[in-house]
Design an enzyme around this catalytic site. Structure first.
Site, PDB file in Angstrom:
ATOM      1  N   HIS A 231       7.648  -2.358   2.419  1.00 60.34           N
ATOM      2  CA  HIS A 231       7.449  -0.913   2.311  1.00 60.34           C
ATOM      3  C   HIS A 231       8.776  -0.139   2.203  1.00 60.34           C
ATOM      4  CE1 HIS A 231       3.499  -2.101   3.278  1.00 60.34           C
ATOM      5  NE2 HIS A 231       3.574  -2.039   4.587  1.00 60.34           N
TER       6      HIS A 231
ATOM      7  N   HIS B 223       0.825  -1.222   0.000  1.00 60.15           N
ATOM      8  CA  HIS B 223       0.000   0.000   0.000  1.00 60.15           C
ATOM      9  C   HIS B 223       0.861   1.274   0.000  1.00 60.15           C
ATOM     10  CE1 HIS B 223       0.489   0.022   4.390  1.00 60.15           C
ATOM     11  NE2 HIS B 223       0.062   1.267   4.390  1.00 60.15           N
TER      12      HIS B 223
HETATM   13  C1  BG6 Z   1       1.326  -2.234   7.459  1.00 60.55           C
HETATM   14  C2  BG6 Z   1       1.993  -2.934   8.602  1.00 60.55           C
HETATM   15  O1  BG6 Z   1       1.637  -2.873   6.247  1.00 60.55           O
HETATM   16  O2  BG6 Z   1       1.739  -0.878   7.422  1.00 60.55           O
HETATM   17  C3  BG6 Z   1       1.670  -2.227   9.910  1.00 60.55           C
HETATM   18  O3  BG6 Z   1       1.560  -4.273   8.650  1.00 60.55           O
HETATM   19  C4  BG6 Z   1       1.992  -0.760   9.823  1.00 60.55           C
HETATM   20  O4  BG6 Z   1       2.356  -2.839  10.991  1.00 60.55           O
HETATM   21  C5  BG6 Z   1       1.390  -0.135   8.574  1.00 60.55           C
HETATM   22  O5  BG6 Z   1       1.476  -0.122  10.983  1.00 60.55           O
HETATM   23  C6  BG6 Z   1       1.873   1.288   8.387  1.00 60.55           C
HETATM   24  O6  BG6 Z   1       1.256   1.881   7.286  1.00 60.55           O
HETATM   25  P1  BG6 Z   1       0.326   3.166   7.411  1.00 60.55           P
HETATM   26  O7  BG6 Z   1      -0.049   3.498   6.011  1.00 60.55           O
HETATM   27  O8  BG6 Z   1      -0.830   2.758   8.253  1.00 60.55           O
HETATM   28  O9  BG6 Z   1       1.162   4.201   8.067  1.00 60.55           O
END
Ligand code: BG6
Length: 483
Positions: A233, A171
């Site tokens: 990420h 994402h």
């Molecule tokens: C997710 C992780 O993919 O990304 C989480 O599994 C994390 O642990 C999160 O908190 C962070 O992404 P965002 O967009 O919520 O800041």
């Protein structure tokens, strides 16, 4: 029942991801009139009625969807269908009447079920597109838990699904700042000539969170920060910060370039892993003013858990552009603040400056959280009789008044429905990210993460990754620098 247009089938429709992220994103796209006559079909084990499912979606939207209102809900509700059943070919076959010429299957499931779900859909014949239609499969992260399991999962999926049909979500690729990283770099002539080892001193990519493990211990305790955040990420942010300019804005070319970066990372080995990787685990401390427990005291976590809630890496890229520039990556839970950024420090100016002017190195910072902004730390004269200098901040918030951005899931769902794979991961990206991290995973099978107090900057050990003249940008101060 579906037929004209498109349908989206969500497997795992009663789960948290669907309620918290997918439905609110679909709802907003509906309100904006962007999803045509898309049918949304929920599928899960729960033997719920259509009505019960609608109530569940309604409950989630009223909590998580911005500007939720009854009039839009009434229209949105009419898009929904619910079927229950197991992840077996005979059971999912019941979805047949709900499929449209273009159908997107979304695996909003625990990772351990990805292979089984893809197989069941394939055996039911759903991976074969009808004439002048399409079938796509969206898979959430993590894709495998190491190189071998990722390879195995790929093999299982490819039994029925072609690589071109599989959309692996990260994402972060739907985040505005991530996409802006490429636009800002390649659309501005002044940046590209200095974006290399001759001028860049170091790059720091930080994703700090104040949240703890929350209710996700079941998943997180088996995963840890390296698998949860770094492998996907942060490796994506890293490769986007370092890629060569693509010759065309094309999904395959862009992904080739990202893989090229990961392939050029100087190999970590069992011998040098300590110099390149650090892990920590939060102990009791504070989150804001609130006292919070340590990770090992969290519900669902074993009291001798060795799972890391903080991971940091030092990566070097062995190519002409980046030779000798350290890229520091770190992410952790229960840190001092929610601050996330990609910060590039330029080298110190050579030669003398007039009078007593001091010239600190420039930084270019792409902030993701708490606010999306681009900031250049530059040097300018301090007003007054003397020829003194000081650092000034040239800062631009990412969005201007009146801009309407899209959330990561809104953006990625639109891309998935339109068949644009640019912001999804190709298998070799996943594979190379695992390859880079394999020696760390191996080394971390032994020993323990270093404890750090909740609400702090993270474990002391992170400092050993840095060159002597480098310092981590403080998590606290970075967040305080509001623009
Ligand atoms: C997710 C992780 O993919 O990304 C989480 O599994 C994390 O642990 C999160 O908190 C962070 O992404 P965002 O967009 O919520 O800041």
């Amino acid at each position: 029942m579906a037929k004209p247009g498109n349908a989206m089938v969500i497997l795992g429709a009663t789960g948290d991801l669907t309620q918290r992220l997918l439905m609110p994103a679909l709802y907003r796209l509906h309100v904006l009139g962007l999803i045509g006559d898309l049918r949304i079909v929920g599928y899960a084990l729960e033997t719920w009625s259509q009505e019960r499912f609608e109530q569940h979606v309604h409950g989630g939207l009223s909590k998580f969807a911005e500007g939720f209102d009854a009039r839009h809900w009434e229209r949105f509700r009419q898009r929904l269908d619910y079927r229950h059943g197991e992840l077996k070919a005979e059971a999912v076959a019941a979805l047949e009447p709900h499929l449209a010429p273009g159908t997107l299957f979304y695996l909003a499931l625990p990772p351990s079920l990805f292979g089984q779900a893809a197989g069941a859909l394939g055996e039911a014949g759903f991976s074969k597109p009808p004439r002048s239609g399409w079938r796509r499969l969206v898979v959430e992260k993590p894709f495998g838990s190491d190189l071998a399991s990722a390879m195995k999962l790929r093999q299982d999926m490819h039994r029925h699904w072609d690589e071109s049909q599989i959309l692996r979500i990260d994402h972060f690729l739907g985040k505005e700042t991530t996409q802006n990283l490429m636009v800002f770099r390649f659309a501005n002539r002044f940046l590209e000539p200095v974006w290399n080892a001759q001028h860049v001193e170091q790059v720091q990519i930080t994703y700090a969170e104040t949240l703890g493990v929350e209710k996700r211990a079941g998943y997180y305790d088996r995963s840890g920060a390296l698998r949860d955040m770094l492998q996907n990420h942060l490796m994506q942010l890293f490769s986007l910060a370092a890629i060569e300019p693509p010759s065309a804005w094309d999904a395959e070319i862009l992904r080739d370039h990202k893989v090229e970066v990961m392939r050029s990372v100087s190999k970590l080995t069992a011998r040098n892993v300590n110099r390149h990787a650090v892990r920590g685990q939060y102990a009791a401390g504070k989150s804001g003013r609130r006292r919070v427990r340590g990770y090992r005291e969290e519900p669902g976590v074993a009291n001798d858990s060795r799972t890391e809630t903080f991971a940091a890496l030092r990566l070097e890229i062995d190519n002409w552009r980046w030779q000798g520039v350290p890229f520091y990556l770190r992410s952790g839970k229960r840190l001092a603040s929610n601050c996330s950024e990609i910060a590039v420090q330029f080298k110190r100016n050579p030669g003398a400056l007039p009078g007593a002017v001091s010239a600190d190195p420039n930084w270019m910072v792409f902030r993701i959280k708490p606010n999306q902004a681009m900031t250049l730390l530059a040097n300018a004269k301090t007003p007054g009789l003397e020829l003194d200098g000081r650092q000034v901040r040239l800062s631009a918030p990412y969005a201007e008044n009146g801009d309407s951005g899209f959330s990561a899931y809104e953006q990625l769902l639109m891309d998935a429905l339109e068949g644009d794979r640019t912001h999804f991961l190709r298998f070799d990206e996943v594979e190379w990210a695992w390859r880079v991290l394999e020696p760390v995973l191996e080394a971390w099978k032994k020993g323990e993460p270093e404890p750090y107090a909740a609400g702090s900057e993270g474990p002391q050990g992170q400092h050993r990754l840095l060159d002597a003249n480098h310092a981590w940008r403080p998590v606290r101060l970075v967040a305080g620098e509001d623009d």
